[in-house]
Design a protein around this motif. Structure first.
Motif, PDB file in Angstrom:
ATOM      1  N   SER A  38      64.492  49.466  83.809  1.00 23.49           N
ATOM      2  CA  SER A  38      65.930  49.179  83.858  1.00 23.49           C
ATOM      3  C   SER A  38      66.291  48.212  84.974  1.00 23.49           C
ATOM      4  O   SER A  38      67.269  47.479  84.871  1.00 23.49           O
ATOM      5  N   ASP A  39      65.503  48.210  86.062  1.00 23.92           N
ATOM      6  CA  ASP A  39      65.805  47.341  87.198  1.00 23.92           C
ATOM      7  C   ASP A  39      64.558  46.563  87.593  1.00 23.92           C
ATOM      8  O   ASP A  39      63.680  47.087  88.287  1.00 23.92           O
ATOM      9  N   GLN A  40      64.481  45.323  87.155  1.00 25.23           N
ATOM     10  CA  GLN A  40      63.294  44.509  87.433  1.00 25.23           C
ATOM     11  C   GLN A  40      63.242  44.072  88.904  1.00 25.23           C
ATOM     12  O   GLN A  40      62.220  43.575  89.364  1.00 25.23           O
ATOM     13  N   GLY A  81      62.823  38.822  94.252  1.00 20.16           N
ATOM     14  CA  GLY A  81      63.900  37.954  94.696  1.00 20.16           C
ATOM     15  C   GLY A  81      64.623  38.431  95.935  1.00 20.16           C
ATOM     16  O   GLY A  81      65.809  38.133  96.125  1.00 20.16           O
ATOM     17  N   ARG A  82      63.924  39.164  96.798  1.00 18.74           N
ATOM     18  CA  ARG A  82      64.527  39.627  98.055  1.00 18.74           C
ATOM     19  C   ARG A  82      63.419  40.068  99.010  1.00 18.74           C
ATOM     20  O   ARG A  82      62.277  40.278  98.593  1.00 18.74           O
ATOM     21  N   GLU A  83      63.756  40.200 100.279  1.00 18.46           N
ATOM     22  CA  GLU A  83      62.773  40.621 101.269  1.00 18.46           C
ATOM     23  C   GLU A  83      62.256  42.018 100.916  1.00 18.46           C
ATOM     24  O   GLU A  83      63.027  42.966 100.768  1.00 18.46           O
ATOM     25  N   ASN A  84      60.933  42.154 100.778  1.00 20.55           N
ATOM     26  CA  ASN A  84      60.367  43.431 100.319  1.00 20.55           C
ATOM     27  C   ASN A  84      58.983  43.680 100.914  1.00 20.55           C
ATOM     28  O   ASN A  84      58.097  44.193 100.243  1.00 20.55           O
ATOM     29  N   HIS A  85      58.779  43.306 102.169  1.00 18.42           N
ATOM     30  CA  HIS A  85      57.498  43.571 102.802  1.00 18.42           C
ATOM     31  C   HIS A  85      57.324  45.061 103.120  1.00 18.42           C
ATOM     32  O   HIS A  85      58.299  45.821 103.150  1.00 18.42           O
ATOM     33  N   LYS A  90      55.769  42.322  95.344  1.00 18.40           N
ATOM     34  CA  LYS A  90      55.898  41.170  96.240  1.00 18.40           C
ATOM     35  C   LYS A  90      57.352  40.726  96.349  1.00 18.40           C
ATOM     36  O   LYS A  90      58.111  40.786  95.375  1.00 18.40           O
ATOM     37  N   SER A  91      57.708  40.262  97.524  1.00 18.63           N
ATOM     38  CA  SER A  91      59.078  39.775  97.738  1.00 18.63           C
ATOM     39  C   SER A  91      59.419  38.668  96.748  1.00 18.63           C
ATOM     40  O   SER A  91      60.545  38.591  96.234  1.00 18.63           O
ATOM     41  N   VAL A 121      63.209  36.448  89.442  1.00 17.19           N
ATOM     42  CA  VAL A 121      62.683  37.808  89.319  1.00 17.19           C
ATOM     43  C   VAL A 121      61.604  37.845  88.247  1.00 17.19           C
ATOM     44  O   VAL A 121      61.771  37.280  87.158  1.00 17.19           O
ATOM     45  N   LYS A 122      60.488  38.496  88.567  1.00 15.65           N
ATOM     46  CA  LYS A 122      59.377  38.601  87.624  1.00 15.65           C
ATOM     47  C   LYS A 122      59.387  39.987  86.979  1.00 15.65           C
ATOM     48  O   LYS A 122      59.366  40.999  87.681  1.00 15.65           O
TER      49      LYS A 122
END
Length: 645
Positions: free
Chosen positions: A343-345, A188-192, A183-184, A249-250
């Motif tokens: 490494s990259d959440q 923490g960024r647009e991710n549709h 989910k966006s 960020v989750k």
């Protein structure tokens, strides 16, 4: 076609011998030419109305219709028999989709077609799929299963921008995108997920069969039609007032990981460690190095006991303890998250779990039905995998199997047994050549869930043409081809030594090494002949078998010259017997008993060869034929060296 066949079918039908008549009419369909549509129609009609195999009749009806024969009669029959009994469910699903999509904020047109105006009718063929009928073209299309568990698109090639996918008409693939794109708000960024469809009426038609309404809960999808593609990607802050950068960020959750990459073990010393080193450290994977399957099961069991005792030490432990009814899959994912943290959440997709459950060896046996010649391949190791709850609980599975030239892999196995600590526990060398003859695990049931989406990749290609091989493998696995795949690494650093004496990284020495001191030419010619289907299918030339005709005398001569393997086996048995008898040296009795072992092995090798020479048909448990696993196809433009043969 012989007139005797159709006459026999008609006579059996007249006599009321239904089952025999069905078989006879089936023979008619197998023999008849397309210039005799009246016989096709007669045969298919009898099979259908006498309640025979309706799918055979159905397929014939579709073929006749598409060739322009009996169209009025066939459309009426198929509508009454197949379409109308199921149309109410399709109408209900269409209504549910239209109502939910009509309220959905990220679908920008709402002019849904009336059900009767849809350009495609879907005629159910079986419980899984349909035969589409295209009204404007007056023809039936090919069978389609919207839930076929195959990902044949490279969705996750580029993760720099939001995912953009064109004309996705697979329920399985739509769910795959929904379940694996984060989910966006979480990143923490647009991710549709941008779903672009080129034809609105065709999209509407598929709403009869797809359950898109069930995927919209988290509003992850943006639907674009035709020229609306110019809106990609949408600035959600400007257009909708949503600033995703303000969301914290989750971290990736245990149940976000639902994609398994199964790295299978075809046989011992097949190059598995090399592939593990390529995928180690990939930013979109959770990966261990090779680990015994029994060890992972023990770790899961211990982890469960630890959780019951409320011993939660880490964030992952706490997350696991908060799950309702945690499964074996949950514990496996937790183990991987602890061992190889993400490494990259902020990554756009949840990581896949890269898993190579290792066995000391993969053993197969053949169970033959003497009446039919059908042969069931059985492997205790594969049976253990297929029954495992770990595998059953992953929704999405991709499988790849490394293969190494069979004679090289065989000789490398003997080398390991002779030179390592293999014998230190009083073990004896098994009949490795017989084990290899029986191991045909490159033959698969293509509808088995674990192998439905699978590919075989050659070890030699990875060594000699790494860019072509691993970019193709990344595409198949639907992960980005990253810098981490351009070198070998492990927890011990770059270009590790997987076993003492093994070459490192992309050193191609092991491609050309023949291990002549561990296998002779007769042993290898024997293997090449009896594994020739694998050699031919996967592009290996023969190096020892010279193409001569083979009979039992040839087989006996080869077996009589198995001096290399037999010497190693006899030595291991002599050493074993000396330890057993606590003798200080070899006696004549010990030497003779060791020779009796290889004599027995030779007899068994002959029996296996005799069986294979009969032309066995390998089948699954339901009696359906097994197929050779699909080889990975490389892009010729990326080849650095000629393909290995």
């Amino acid at each position: 076609m012989s007139s005797n066949t159709i006459d026999l079918a008609r006579r059996l039908a007249e006599l009321g011998q239904k089952e025999d008549a069905q078989q006879a009419y089936l023979m008619v369909l197998q023999e008849v030419s397309e210039k005799q549509p009246e016989l096709e129609m007669e045969a298919a009609s009898f099979i259908f109305f006498s309640e025979g195999d309706y799918q055979i009749a159905y397929t014939t009806f579709v073929s006749l219709y598409n060739r322009g024969f009996y169209q009025a009669e066939l459309m009426d029959l198929m509508t009454q028999a197949f379409y109308l009994p199921n149309v109410a469910e399709q109408m209900k699903r269409y209504k549910q989709n239209c109502e939910r999509l009509g309220r959905y904020p990220y679908l920008f047109r709402k002019d849904f077609l009336a059900f009767d105006d849809l350009p495609i009718m879907f005629f159910p063929f079986n419980d899984e799929g349909y035969i589409p009928y295209y009204k404007a073209e007056n023809r039936f299309g090919n069978y389609v299963n919207f839930n076929d568990p195959v990902i044949d698109r490279y969705f996750f090639k580029d993760l720099e921008n939001p995912i953009l996918a064109k004309d996705v008409y697979s329920q399985y693939q739509l769910e795959y995108l929904t379940d694996n794109v984060r989910k966006s708000e979480w990143v923490g960024r647009e991710n549709h997920i941008y779903l672009h469809y080129t034809d609105w009426p065709v999209f509407c038609a598929h709403l009869q069969c797809l359950s898109i309404y069930s995927l919209l809960r988290d509003s992850k999808q943006v639907f674009l039609f035709g020229d609306e593609i110019s809106q990609y990607p949408i600035d959600f802050k400007e257009r909708f007032g949503i600033d995703y950068s303000k969301y914290p960020v989750k971290p990736v959750g245990i149940r976000e990981v639902n994609r398994l990459i199964w790295h299978t073990q075809l046989a011992a010393h097949n190059g598995g460690d090399f592939f593990n080193e390529i995928f180690y450290g990939h930013p979109n994977l959770l990966s261990f190095e090779s680990i015994l399957f029994s060890s992972i099961l023990s770790q899961i069991k211990d982890y469960r006991e630890q959780l019951k005792k409320k011993r939660c030490k880490t964030r992952i432990d706490i997350q696991l303890s908060q799950l309702r009814h945690p499964t074996d899959k949950d514990f496996l994912v937790a183990l991987f998250l602890e061992a190889a943290p993400v490494s990259d959440q902020t990554c756009r997709i949840a990581p896949a779990l890269f898993f190579q459950p290792h066995f000391h060896n993969v053993l197969c046996e053949m169970r033959i039905d003497d009446k039919t010649g059908k042969t069931l391949l059985y492997s205790e190791q594969f049976d253990e995998i297929s029954k495992s709850t770990i595998f059953k609980q992953f929704k999405y599975i991709k499988t790849f199997t490394p293969m190494r030239r069979i004679t090289t892999s065989y000789a490398a196995t003997i080398r390991f047994m002779k030179n390592s600590d293999f014998q230190s526990d009083d073990a004896v060398t098994p009949d490795v050549i017989a084990e290899r003859l029986l191991n045909r695990s490159f033959m698969i049931d293509q509808y088995n869930r674990l192998y439905r989406d699978s590919v075989l990749v050659r070890f030699e290609d990875g060594k000699l043409n790494p860019k072509a091989t691993f970019s193709a493998l990344a595409e198949f696995l639907d992960i980005p081809y990253t810098e981490s795949m351009t070198y070998c690494s492990s927890k011990d650093g770059v270009n590790p030594e997987s076993l003492k004496g093994n070459v490192r990284g992309f050193d191609a020495a092991t491609v050309y090494r023949t291990y002549d001191e561990f296998a002779n030419d007769d042993e290898r010619a024997f293997l090449e002949y009896f594994m020739r289907d694998a050699y031919e299918h996967y592009g290996y030339d023969f190096q020892y078998y010279k193409g001569e005709s083979v009979d039992e005398q040839w087989v006996r001569e080869k077996i009589s010259n198995f001096a290399c393997i037999n010497a190693i086996i006899e030595k291991s048995w002599r050493d074993h017997l000396i330890l057993e008898k606590k003798a200080e040296k070899q006696s004549e009795d010990i030497v003779e008993r060791a020779k009796q072992v290889t004599t027995s092995y030779n007899e068994n090798r002959l029996r296996i060869a005799q069986l294979l020479m009969r032309g066995l048909r390998f089948v699954n448990k339901q009696g359906q034929p097994l197929h050779m696993m699909t080889p990975l196809r490389l892009d010729p433009a990326l080849l650095e060296q000629p393909l290995y043969h």
